[in-house]
Design a protein around this motif. Structure first.
Motif, PDB file in Angstrom:
ATOM      1  N   GLY A   1      43.527  43.118  26.660  1.00 25.05           N
ATOM      2  CA  GLY A   1      43.873  41.893  27.384  1.00 25.05           C
ATOM      3  C   GLY A   1      43.527  42.009  28.858  1.00 25.05           C
ATOM      4  O   GLY A   1      43.539  43.111  29.423  1.00 25.05           O
ATOM      5  N   ILE A   2      43.209  40.885  29.477  1.00 28.81           N
ATOM      6  CA  ILE A   2      42.917  40.843  30.916  1.00 28.81           C
ATOM      7  C   ILE A   2      43.842  39.805  31.545  1.00 28.81           C
ATOM      8  O   ILE A   2      43.832  38.629  31.164  1.00 28.81           O
ATOM      9  N   ILE A   3      44.673  40.264  32.512  1.00 29.45           N
ATOM     10  CA  ILE A   3      45.676  39.412  33.149  1.00 29.45           C
ATOM     11  C   ILE A   3      45.319  39.246  34.619  1.00 29.45           C
ATOM     12  O   ILE A   3      45.005  40.221  35.298  1.00 29.45           O
ATOM     13  N   GLY A   4      45.420  38.031  35.121  1.00 30.96           N
ATOM     14  CA  GLY A   4      45.208  37.818  36.549  1.00 30.96           C
ATOM     15  C   GLY A   4      45.061  36.354  36.861  1.00 30.96           C
ATOM     16  O   GLY A   4      44.843  35.528  35.968  1.00 30.96           O
ATOM     17  N   PRO A   5      45.174  35.989  38.145  1.00 28.19           N
ATOM     18  CA  PRO A   5      45.077  34.581  38.534  1.00 28.19           C
ATOM     19  C   PRO A   5      43.675  34.027  38.361  1.00 28.19           C
ATOM     20  O   PRO A   5      42.706  34.777  38.185  1.00 28.19           O
ATOM     21  N   ASN A   6      43.568  32.700  38.393  1.00 26.58           N
ATOM     22  CA  ASN A   6      42.256  32.049  38.365  1.00 26.58           C
ATOM     23  C   ASN A   6      41.483  32.416  39.629  1.00 26.58           C
ATOM     24  O   ASN A   6      42.066  32.654  40.687  1.00 26.58           O
ATOM     25  N   GLY A   7      40.157  32.466  39.514  1.00 26.28           N
ATOM     26  CA  GLY A   7      39.321  32.736  40.684  1.00 26.28           C
ATOM     27  C   GLY A   7      39.343  34.178  41.135  1.00 26.28           C
ATOM     28  O   GLY A   7      38.988  34.483  42.273  1.00 26.28           O
ATOM     29  N   ILE A   8      39.740  35.111  40.250  1.00 29.08           N
ATOM     30  CA  ILE A   8      39.863  36.519  40.630  1.00 29.08           C
ATOM     31  C   ILE A   8      38.773  37.381  39.988  1.00 29.08           C
ATOM     32  O   ILE A   8      38.706  38.585  40.212  1.00 29.08           O
ATOM     33  N   GLY A   9      37.912  36.765  39.130  1.00 31.34           N
ATOM     34  CA  GLY A   9      36.773  37.503  38.596  1.00 31.34           C
ATOM     35  C   GLY A   9      36.853  37.867  37.127  1.00 31.34           C
ATOM     36  O   GLY A   9      36.002  38.602  36.618  1.00 31.34           O
ATOM     37  N   LYS A  10      37.830  37.350  36.399  1.00 32.74           N
ATOM     38  CA  LYS A  10      37.980  37.692  34.979  1.00 32.74           C
ATOM     39  C   LYS A  10      36.774  37.198  34.172  1.00 32.74           C
ATOM     40  O   LYS A  10      36.189  37.957  33.387  1.00 32.74           O
ATOM     41  N   SER A  11      36.421  35.931  34.357  1.00 33.96           N
ATOM     42  CA  SER A  11      35.284  35.366  33.615  1.00 33.96           C
ATOM     43  C   SER A  11      33.973  36.016  34.034  1.00 33.96           C
ATOM     44  O   SER A  11      33.082  36.226  33.201  1.00 33.96           O
ATOM     45  N   THR A  12      33.843  36.367  35.312  1.00 34.71           N
ATOM     46  CA  THR A  12      32.639  37.055  35.786  1.00 34.71           C
ATOM     47  C   THR A  12      32.484  38.390  35.067  1.00 34.71           C
ATOM     48  O   THR A  12      31.384  38.743  34.605  1.00 34.71           O
ATOM     49  N   ALA A  13      33.575  39.148  34.945  1.00 34.14           N
ATOM     50  CA  ALA A  13      33.523  40.449  34.268  1.00 34.14           C
ATOM     51  C   ALA A  13      33.136  40.296  32.801  1.00 34.14           C
ATOM     52  O   ALA A  13      32.339  41.081  32.273  1.00 34.14           O
ATOM     53  N   ILE A  14      33.695  39.279  32.150  1.00 39.59           N
ATOM     54  CA  ILE A  14      33.363  39.028  30.741  1.00 39.59           C
ATOM     55  C   ILE A  14      31.869  38.727  30.590  1.00 39.59           C
ATOM     56  O   ILE A  14      31.201  39.205  29.661  1.00 39.59           O
ATOM     57  N   LYS A  15      31.332  37.935  31.505  1.00 39.42           N
ATOM     58  CA  LYS A  15      29.904  37.603  31.450  1.00 39.42           C
ATOM     59  C   LYS A  15      29.030  38.838  31.674  1.00 39.42           C
ATOM     60  O   LYS A  15      27.954  38.955  31.085  1.00 39.42           O
ATOM     61  N   ILE A  16      29.491  39.767  32.509  1.00 40.42           N
ATOM     62  CA  ILE A  16      28.739  41.011  32.727  1.00 40.42           C
ATOM     63  C   ILE A  16      28.737  41.840  31.446  1.00 40.42           C
ATOM     64  O   ILE A  16      27.694  42.364  31.032  1.00 40.42           O
ATOM     65  N   LEU A  17      29.898  41.951  30.790  1.00 40.27           N
ATOM     66  CA  LEU A  17      29.978  42.723  29.552  1.00 40.27           C
ATOM     67  C   LEU A  17      29.188  42.046  28.425  1.00 40.27           C
ATOM     68  O   LEU A  17      28.737  42.708  27.494  1.00 40.27           O
ATOM     69  N   ALA A  18      29.032  40.728  28.520  1.00 45.46           N
ATOM     70  CA  ALA A  18      28.244  39.993  27.519  1.00 45.46           C
ATOM     71  C   ALA A  18      26.740  40.096  27.784  1.00 45.46           C
ATOM     72  O   ALA A  18      25.929  39.685  26.957  1.00 45.46           O
ATOM     73  N   GLY A  19      26.377  40.612  28.961  1.00 45.23           N
ATOM     74  CA  GLY A  19      24.961  40.714  29.314  1.00 45.23           C
ATOM     75  C   GLY A  19      24.411  39.448  29.935  1.00 45.23           C
ATOM     76  O   GLY A  19      23.200  39.341  30.160  1.00 45.23           O
ATOM     77  N   LEU A  20      25.290  38.472  30.239  1.00 47.27           N
ATOM     78  CA  LEU A  20      24.843  37.215  30.843  1.00 47.27           C
ATOM     79  C   LEU A  20      24.640  37.366  32.347  1.00 47.27           C
ATOM     80  O   LEU A  20      23.878  36.612  32.963  1.00 47.27           O
ATOM     81  N   LEU A  21      25.355  38.298  32.956  1.00 45.85           N
ATOM     82  CA  LEU A  21      25.147  38.677  34.350  1.00 45.85           C
ATOM     83  C   LEU A  21      24.916  40.183  34.400  1.00 45.85           C
ATOM     84  O   LEU A  21      25.418  40.912  33.546  1.00 45.85           O
ATOM     85  N   LYS A  22      24.171  40.649  35.395  1.00 42.32           N
ATOM     86  CA  LYS A  22      23.973  42.083  35.556  1.00 42.32           C
ATOM     87  C   LYS A  22      24.663  42.567  36.831  1.00 42.32           C
ATOM     88  O   LYS A  22      24.584  41.886  37.866  1.00 42.32           O
ATOM     89  N   PRO A  23      25.330  43.713  36.778  1.00 44.68           N
ATOM     90  CA  PRO A  23      25.918  44.267  38.001  1.00 44.68           C
ATOM     91  C   PRO A  23      24.853  44.405  39.082  1.00 44.68           C
ATOM     92  O   PRO A  23      23.724  44.820  38.793  1.00 44.68           O
ATOM     93  N   ASN A  24      25.204  44.039  40.334  1.00 45.99           N
ATOM     94  CA  ASN A  24      24.218  44.186  41.419  1.00 45.99           C
ATOM     95  C   ASN A  24      24.729  45.089  42.536  1.00 45.99           C
ATOM     96  O   ASN A  24      23.990  45.388  43.471  1.00 45.99           O
ATOM     97  N   PHE A  25      26.008  45.503  42.446  1.00 47.02           N
ATOM     98  CA  PHE A  25      26.611  46.440  43.401  1.00 47.02           C
ATOM     99  C   PHE A  25      26.417  45.992  44.848  1.00 47.02           C
ATOM    100  O   PHE A  25      26.219  46.807  45.758  1.00 47.02           O
ATOM    101  N   GLY A  26      26.469  44.670  45.052  1.00 45.80           N
ATOM    102  CA  GLY A  26      26.360  44.115  46.396  1.00 45.80           C
ATOM    103  C   GLY A  26      24.953  44.063  46.939  1.00 45.80           C
ATOM    104  O   GLY A  26      24.743  43.737  48.111  1.00 45.80           O
ATOM    105  N   LYS A  27      23.945  44.372  46.096  1.00 45.74           N
ATOM    106  CA  LYS A  27      22.537  44.296  46.509  1.00 45.74           C
ATOM    107  C   LYS A  27      21.920  43.046  45.883  1.00 45.74           C
ATOM    108  O   LYS A  27      22.109  42.791  44.702  1.00 45.74           O
ATOM    109  N   PHE A  28      21.168  42.293  46.673  1.00 46.46           N
ATOM    110  CA  PHE A  28      20.696  40.995  46.187  1.00 46.46           C
ATOM    111  C   PHE A  28      19.185  40.957  45.953  1.00 46.46           C
ATOM    112  O   PHE A  28      18.613  39.898  45.716  1.00 46.46           O
ATOM    113  N   ASP A  29      18.549  42.131  46.015  1.00 51.59           N
ATOM    114  CA  ASP A  29      17.092  42.166  45.801  1.00 51.59           C
ATOM    115  C   ASP A  29      16.751  42.710  44.414  1.00 51.59           C
ATOM    116  O   ASP A  29      15.617  43.143  44.169  1.00 51.59           O
ATOM    117  N   GLY A  30      17.725  42.696  43.490  1.00 51.01           N
ATOM    118  CA  GLY A  30      17.470  43.132  42.121  1.00 51.01           C
ATOM    119  C   GLY A  30      17.774  44.602  41.925  1.00 51.01           C
ATOM    120  O   GLY A  30      17.580  45.422  42.835  1.00 51.01           O
TER     121      GLY A  30
END
Length: 593
Positions: free
Chosen positions: A101-130
């Motif tokens: 389970g993942i608990i936390g308020p809205n706008g805190i990154g829960k859906s973003t994390a799920i999308k990363i684990l789904a492969g829909l987003l890739k971790p960028n570690f704060g770098k924006f050039d790929g």
């Protein structure tokens, strides 16, 4: 570590003339800490910013946040949306053979994390050039996530993902039947029938998708999720629109569905559902729309208790300035000296549905919780109390002022272009008084929405605004229909406390319908229970004491509850467990001590 976040949807430099730049003390000393970006909006250099907060105070649109991160967080974000944009630190751990389970308020990154684990987003570690997949795997070296991303990028994991916004499904499959939608997932009709029966959607397989209710659409989306041949199931808010019975049915389904070769991750706001369903939880903390940090994995019981306590022991982080402690309610309903409203036996027929209501009353200062499945007449009775509908038989005392928040909020074209503060000012010109700001508006974050138009608010934001609007009206009885819909856990906790404190302090009364048992348990003095056959017949019984009402309600569901010794929160017993059998034998479905 200091971060600066600019909400570019709020930032309007053409109207303020770059006040953030004009008043920045470093700019005055020729240090270029704020530049103008390609979109003509400011960019703050976080390495140069001294965190004075002047730009935050001077921004008329509250578009800037400057935040000091916890000292122990000595790492790059896992993902950042852009310069001066929201970012998340760490990710949930997919442990196979378990439900996480993942608990936390809205706008805190829960859906973003799920999308990363789904492969829909890739971790960028704060770098924006790929960043390459090889580098991503290297960054997680020595952790369970290294293995996960290796398998994900090598196509060794099969992902099934249910997004938060299920209404998109209705648009995507407009003109198609439920069965046609499910046949897009699998051609195995026997499997479709099996899953449909378990999720109670067999009777709607031939219905058009766009004609489904929210609860039906949610269960269809879940059916599609589970029909997919996958070993990673990522589910964003599965209980939205579902009533309590449907939530418990889904929990049973999930526990039967899990296996050693699968992992299920749930983002969810119903703590009882999470407690009943999951093996472990992650708590996400930080500042909504600024940054989110995923906690270490902990057992579900410890995680929920620490969340309610507001203190994460392993991280040594306080995420809330107060504990949430549940009261053990009195076994009997007290006799109220003053009855704020009363009714004789009522009957109402509506579109083939018949509602019967037993004789009853609501006392001054009493909060009556209302429980029952969807389509059983709860909203119909709320509208009768509010004077929107008239009963066919029976009478209601009508010498009081009533404020009503409907179940569904539909804005008129005119309302869409009214700001939140204009909306609240029309209801009560004193809405900015300290009394309302401290007790109602700030706890629900509505003060941060003052400049926004009603038509651009999210479902949760609109829900909070209309609930506050309902309570701002001068009334004797507040009839509030499903106030927790679209709200996150933190907002539900704040809302329950705000409503209870408001009603008790002002010696008013409330009639509150909801499907979140934790919320109902916390807020209610007594209970009205609806029984019958959804869509055909409903009967309202009560108000009853919490003990009598919950016993009646939970017996219908076939589930027992105990209380956690630390927080006194209600916890559902596992079916067939020792406690479950003992309580059923005694007829104690709602455990008080």
């Amino acid at each position: 570590m200091r971060i600066a976040v600019i909400d570019r949807s709020k930032c309007k430099p053409d109207k303020c003339g770059y006040l953030c730049i004009k008043y920045c003390p470093l700019i005055k000393n020729k240090i270029e800490v704020i530049k103008i970006g390609p979109d003509k909006k400011p960019i703050i250099d976080e390495n140069l910013c001294i965190g004075c907060g002047i730009c935050v105070k001077k921004c008329p649109f509250k578009a800037i946040e400057i935040v000091n991160l916890p000292e122990e967080l000595k790492e790059d974000p896992v993902f950042q949306y852009g310069p001066n944009a929201f970012r998340i630190y760490r990710l949930p751990i997919p442990k196979f053979g378990n439900i996480i389970g993942i608990i936390g308020p809205n706008g805190i990154g829960k859906s973003t994390a799920i999308k990363i684990l789904a492969g829909l987003l890739k971790p960028n570690f704060g770098k924006f050039d790929g960043i390459s997949e090889k580098e991503i795997i290297k960054r997680f070296r020595g952790t369970e996530l290294q293995t996960y991303f290796e398998k994900l990028y090598n196509k060794e994991l099969k992902i099934s993902y249910k997004p938060q916004d299920i209404l998109l499904i209705a648009k995507l499959f407009k003109g198609k039947t439920v069965k046609e939608l499910l046949l897009n997932v699998t051609k195995d009709e026997n499997r479709i029938r099996e899953i449909a029966e378990k999720l109670n959607i067999s009777h709607i397989l031939d219905r058009n998708v766009e004609n489904l209710s929210g609860g039906e659409l949610q269960r269809v989306a879940l059916a599609a999720l589970f029909l997919k041949q996958a070993n990673v199931f990522l589910i964003d808010e599965p209980t939205a629109f579902l009533d309590i019975k449907e939530r418990l049915n889904l929990a049973t389904f999930l526990n039967n569905f899990k296996s050693e070769d699968k992992v299920i991750l749930l983002v969810e706001h119903d703590l009882i559902f999470l407690d009943y369903t999951t093996d472990f939880v992650h708590i996400v903390y930080g500042k909504p729309k600024v940054y989110g940090i995923f906690s270490l994995l902990r057992s579900t019981k410890d995680g929920i208790n620490e969340y309610l306590e507001g203190y994460l022991r392993e991280e040594n982080v306080r995420i809330r300035d107060r504990k949430i402690i549940f009261e053990v309610k009195a076994p009997e309903r007290p006799e109220y000296k003053e009855k704020i409203i009363s009714w004789t036996k009522l009957m109402k027929k509506l579109d083939g549905f018949t509602l019967e209501v037993e004789e009853g009353y609501i006392g001054k200062g009493e909060i009556v919780g209302v429980v029952g499945p969807n389509g059983i007449g709860k909203t119909t009775f709320a509208k009768i109390l509010a004077g929107i509908l008239k009963p066919d038989e029976g009478e209601i005392s009508k010498e009081i002022e009533i404020s009503y928040k409907p179940q569904y909020i539909e804005l008129t074209e005119e309302q869409k272009w009214i700001t939140v503060q204009e909306f609240l000012r029309k209801i009560n010109p004193r809405y900015r008084s300290e009394e309302y700001l401290i007790n109602l508006i700030r706890p629900l974050g509505v003060d941060l929405l003052f400049e926004r138009y009603l038509g651009e608010l999210s479902g949760g934001e609109l829900q909070a605004v209309f609930t506050v609007g309902c309570l701002l009206k001068e009334a004797d009885l507040y009839v509030i229909d499903e106030p927790t819909a679209f709200l996150d856990v933190e907002q539900r906790i704040n809302l329950s406390k705000a409503i209870r404190d408001f009603i008790k302090t002002k010696e008013k009364s409330a009639f509150v319908i909801d499907h979140d048992i934790l919320f109902i348990d916390y807020i209610s003095d007594s209970l009205i229970v609806f029984r019958g056959e959804p869509g055909k017949y409903g009967k309202a019984i009560g108000p009853l004491s919490m003990k009598e009402g919950m016993n009646l309600f939970l017996k219908d569901l076939g589930i027992t509850f105990r209380r956690d010794p630390e927080t006194k929160r209600p916890r559902a017993n596992k079916p067939g467990s020792v406690l479950d059998r003992q309580q059923k034998a005694k007829g104690e479905y709602y455990y008080l001590s």
